[in-house]
Write a protein that holds these residues in place. Sequence first.
Motif: not given
Length: 155
Positions: A27, A110, A112-115, A117, A131-132, A153, A155
């Motif tokens: 990560s 995995k 990131s814990t965040e989505p 893109y 990340s956005e 996306t 996840k």
Amino acid sequence: MVALIATAFVQTGFAQHDHATHQTQSSALLPLYYNIKDALVVGNASLAAAKAGEFVEALKNADAKIVTGANRDGLLEHSGKIAGSKDLKSQREHFAGLSTDMIALAKGSKLSTEPVYQMYCPMKKTSWLSSEKTVKNPYYGSAMLTCGKVVETIK
């Protein structure tokens, strides 16, 4: 008997720590990748080279069980070429290869814990990670900053 039980608990503790370490190493690559992308978005070749150098070092220290074989080789090759260049056009070319390998890694692990893109640039016909949701194109920078769209996306 007590020694046997204690050994079992210690082994389980090491296994959990080992898994957490693997997760942390893989990560850590994603924010470093984002730093390269951001440097290319603003057109700063020196910063892109420096950030790619940090990515190379992190990748060399990452566990080979997480980032394996051809994917690891591709990540090292492309990030190394970005780190070794001060030519923005060349860096952007290698960023496409780096992005392809990072997308494969993100879909297989995995990161990131965040989505995360996955963006696509129709002019360049290639993707990158962000990340956005807001499009900031690293392939064309200010010339075509908002060219692209979110295609997935992760996840």
